[in-house]
Motif scaffolding. Structure first.
Motif, short mmCIF file in Angstrom:
data_model
loop_
_atom_site.label_atom_id
_atom_site.label_comp_id
_atom_site.label_asym_id
_atom_site.label_seq_id
_atom_site.Cartn_x
_atom_site.Cartn_y
_atom_site.Cartn_z
N PRO A 80 0.69 -1.18 -0.47
CA PRO A 80 -0.12 -0.02 -0.39
C PRO A 80 0.95 0.76 0.10
CG PRO A 80 -0.39 -2.10 1.52
CD PRO A 80 0.81 -2.10 1.33
N LEU A 81 0.56 2.23 -1.30
CA LEU A 81 1.06 3.46 -0.52
C LEU A 81 0.74 4.67 -0.38
CD1 LEU A 81 3.81 5.24 -1.93
CD2 LEU A 81 3.25 5.12 -4.02
N LEU A 82 1.13 5.27 0.80
CA LEU A 82 0.78 6.81 0.88
C LEU A 82 1.06 7.59 0.33
CD1 LEU A 82 -0.11 4.20 2.83
CD2 LEU A 82 -1.34 5.68 4.38
N VAL A 83 1.43 9.02 0.53
CA VAL A 83 1.27 10.40 0.64
C VAL A 83 1.11 10.35 0.95
CG1 VAL A 83 -0.27 11.47 -0.73
CG2 VAL A 83 2.25 12.12 -1.07
N LYS A 84 2.78 11.60 2.06
CA LYS A 84 2.41 12.64 3.43
C LYS A 84 2.66 14.39 2.71
CE LYS A 84 4.55 12.87 7.95
NZ LYS A 84 5.23 12.76 9.17
N ILE A 85 1.36 15.12 3.25
CA ILE A 85 1.58 16.03 2.95
C ILE A 85 1.66 17.38 3.51
CG2 ILE A 85 0.04 16.03 0.68
CD1 ILE A 85 -2.09 17.05 2.49
N ALA A 86 1.99 18.67 3.49
CA ALA A 86 1.83 19.92 4.23
C ALA A 86 1.19 20.57 4.87
CB ALA A 86 2.97 20.72 3.87
N PRO A 87 1.04 21.26 6.10
CA PRO A 87 0.13 21.73 6.66
C PRO A 87 -0.38 23.21 5.74
CG PRO A 87 1.64 21.92 8.13
CD PRO A 87 2.22 20.80 7.35
N ASP A 88 1.19 23.07 5.24
CA ASP A 88 1.15 24.56 4.37
C ASP A 88 0.70 25.07 2.87
OD1 ASP A 88 2.76 25.68 6.81
OD2 ASP A 88 4.34 24.52 6.46
N LEU A 89 0.50 23.97 2.61
CA LEU A 89 -0.57 23.69 1.34
C LEU A 89 -1.82 24.93 1.58
CD1 LEU A 89 -0.64 19.87 0.08
CD2 LEU A 89 1.26 22.23 -0.54
N ALA A 90 -1.63 25.76 0.10
CA ALA A 90 -2.78 25.95 0.55
C ALA A 90 -3.82 25.58 0.22
CB ALA A 90 -2.48 27.61 -1.18
N ASP A 91 -5.61 25.53 0.42
CA ASP A 91 -6.60 24.69 0.12
C ASP A 91 -7.09 24.22 -1.03
OD1 ASP A 91 -7.44 24.44 3.19
OD2 ASP A 91 -8.65 26.55 2.89
N GLU A 92 -6.53 24.69 -2.14
CA GLU A 92 -6.75 24.54 -3.66
C GLU A 92 -5.85 22.65 -4.04
OE1 GLU A 92 -5.11 28.65 -3.86
OE2 GLU A 92 -6.61 27.73 -2.74
N ASP A 93 -4.58 23.64 -3.22
CA ASP A 93 -3.63 22.64 -3.01
C ASP A 93 -4.11 21.10 -2.23
OD1 ASP A 93 -2.34 24.11 -4.98
OD2 ASP A 93 -1.07 25.10 -3.41
N ILE A 94 -4.58 21.36 -1.55
CA ILE A 94 -4.91 19.87 -0.73
C ILE A 94 -5.75 19.45 -1.42
CG2 ILE A 94 -5.84 18.98 1.10
CD1 ILE A 94 -4.55 22.03 2.86
N ASP A 95 -6.78 19.39 -2.26
CA ASP A 95 -8.09 19.46 -2.73
C ASP A 95 -7.13 18.77 -3.81
OD1 ASP A 95 -9.73 21.01 -1.40
OD2 ASP A 95 -10.75 22.15 -2.27
N ALA A 96 -6.46 19.27 -4.62
CA ALA A 96 -5.66 18.56 -5.90
C ALA A 96 -5.14 17.67 -5.38
CB ALA A 96 -4.69 20.20 -6.42
N VAL A 97 -3.59 16.93 -4.41
CA VAL A 97 -3.60 16.41 -4.33
C VAL A 97 -4.55 15.12 -3.76
CG1 VAL A 97 -1.89 15.25 -2.02
CG2 VAL A 97 -1.83 17.32 -3.09
N ALA A 98 -5.23 15.95 -3.09
CA ALA A 98 -6.82 14.62 -2.27
C ALA A 98 -7.46 14.34 -4.32
CB ALA A 98 -7.63 15.73 -2.32
N ASP A 99 -7.58 14.96 -4.58
CA ASP A 99 -7.93 14.01 -6.34
C ASP A 99 -7.00 13.56 -7.39
OD1 ASP A 99 -10.48 15.89 -5.50
OD2 ASP A 99 -9.57 16.63 -7.06
N LEU A 100 -6.01 13.97 -6.98
CA LEU A 100 -4.70 12.79 -6.98
C LEU A 100 -4.62 10.95 -6.76
CD1 LEU A 100 -2.83 12.53 -8.89
CD2 LEU A 100 -1.00 13.43 -7.56
#
Length: 357
Positions: free
Chosen positions: A211-231
């Motif tokens: 299983p593969l996961l990705v770890k993201i930063a809290p400093d991302l803009a909300d639209e970038d969080i959405d983009a990573v979620a969609d990806l």
């Protein structure tokens, strides 16, 4: 007892020195079968209600240790003996590297926080793989967190991550691509979807069934969080870990001005609100299509419970262990068991995503 020890003794010593001594003690414990087994029998989560499944892996508890503590997979059994439902090792890079110059780890005691600029100091993927191949006498779920080697240019980052994945994915219960540490130059640039997609596609191909996961930063803009979620949904990833440390310094007390001025990522209590905010945004975006792992500002059972209600399948902590000591995970698990019974739940799975319960 531990809080008194910390206040009177440990806080007077360099933070990284204390950390290395702790790792050595846990490593010795990992090699001491009788003591290790006795601790495990006493402290490991036993309540069936705490068991949870995520991305095909069975966890004895939703509460685990985040990456950053055991960077070289040196003491996973010792940590499991103290009650963590899983241990995420790393961040591990394809090639060994010393990290940034010391001092690089700073306590902000009044804020129950730390600032670090470690820089992925580790002995490399090959060394970690040798340790992970060793037989274990305790059951422990091990995640492996991989990052980019500092000297590798950004245009070769995909190959660098793939090298680590090839060595470590077969030995991991799950694999995490870390593109969110603020302490490796250019790393966070890989969070843009245009650069992240080919990276994740290649690592997923190399990782195979792990299983593969990705770890993201809290400093991302909300639209970038959405983009990573969609990806993550589009690529069929197992999950998203939110969040890494922050480069922000909001909410710190004036008494910690010296530590706050240090460069690096901030973790601990000041990250609590933003980490929870990112979790809620991810849950609203992806629902239960991918597993969400919440980390950042987690201090006690109240925080773990809140993250579960907000949609996290798993919750991780790290900084809390520095301030709460080795029985931290055991206390959290005991508190979760009691809270489940008090609210009439037979399984922690029933709590996940029940906002407002």
């Amino acid at each position: 007892m531990y809080r008194l020890l910390f206040a009177q003794v440990l806080r007077r010593f360099d933070a990284e020195t204390v950390h290395h001594l702790t790792i050595r003690a846990l490593r010795v414990l990992s090699l001491a079968p009788i003591v290790k087994r006795r601790l495990y029998n006493r402290l490991a989560p036993r309540d069936e209600a705490l068991r949870i499944q995520a991305f095909g892996v069975h966890f004895p508890s939703p509460f685990g240790l985040a990456a950053g503590f055991d960077k070289d997979a040196a003491c996973v059994e010792g940590l499991a003996a103290f009650g963590f439902g899983h241990v995420e090792v790393g961040t591990i890079t394809a090639h060994a590297q010393p990290g940034n110059p010391r001092p690089r780890l700073f306590r902000l005691v009044s804020d129950r926080a730390i600032v670090n600029r470690m820089g992925f100091n580790n002995r490399g993927a090959a060394q970690a793989a040798r340790r992970l191949r060793r037989p274990r006498s305790l059951p422990v779920v091990v995640g492996v967190n991989i990052g980019k080697t500092k000297v590798v240019p950004e245009e070769l980052a995909v190959r660098d991550y793939a090298t680590s994945a090839a060595k470590l994915a077969p030995l991991a219960d799950y694999l995490v691509v870390n593109v969110s540490s603020p302490n490796t130059p250019g790393l966070r640039d890989l969070q843009s979807v245009e650069r992240l997609r080919p990276l994740l596609e290649e690592v997923r191909r190399v990782a195979g069934r792990t299983p593969l996961l990705v770890k993201i930063a809290p400093d991302l803009a909300d639209e970038d969080i959405d983009a990573v979620a969609d990806l993550a949904v589009d690529l069929g990833l197992a999950g998203v870990i939110a969040t890494n440390t922050t480069i922000g310094r909001e909410g710190l007390s004036a008494s910690e001005a010296a530590g706050a001025a240090e460069a690096g990522g901030l973790s601990g209590r000041p990250l609590k609100a933003r980490s929870l905010e990112v979790l809620r945004r991810l849950r609203a975006r992806v629902g239960d299509q991918v597993a969400l792992v919440s980390v950042g500002g987690v201090e006690d059972v109240d925080d773990v419970w809140e993250r579960l209600l907000a949609g996290a399948t798993l919750v991780q902590g790290y900084t809390g262990m520095i301030y709460e000591g080795p029985l931290w995970a055991w206390r959290v698990n005991r508190g979760l068991s009691r809270r489940l019974r008090r609210h009439g739940y037979s399984s922690v799975r029933e709590v996940v995503g029940r906002v407002g319960v």
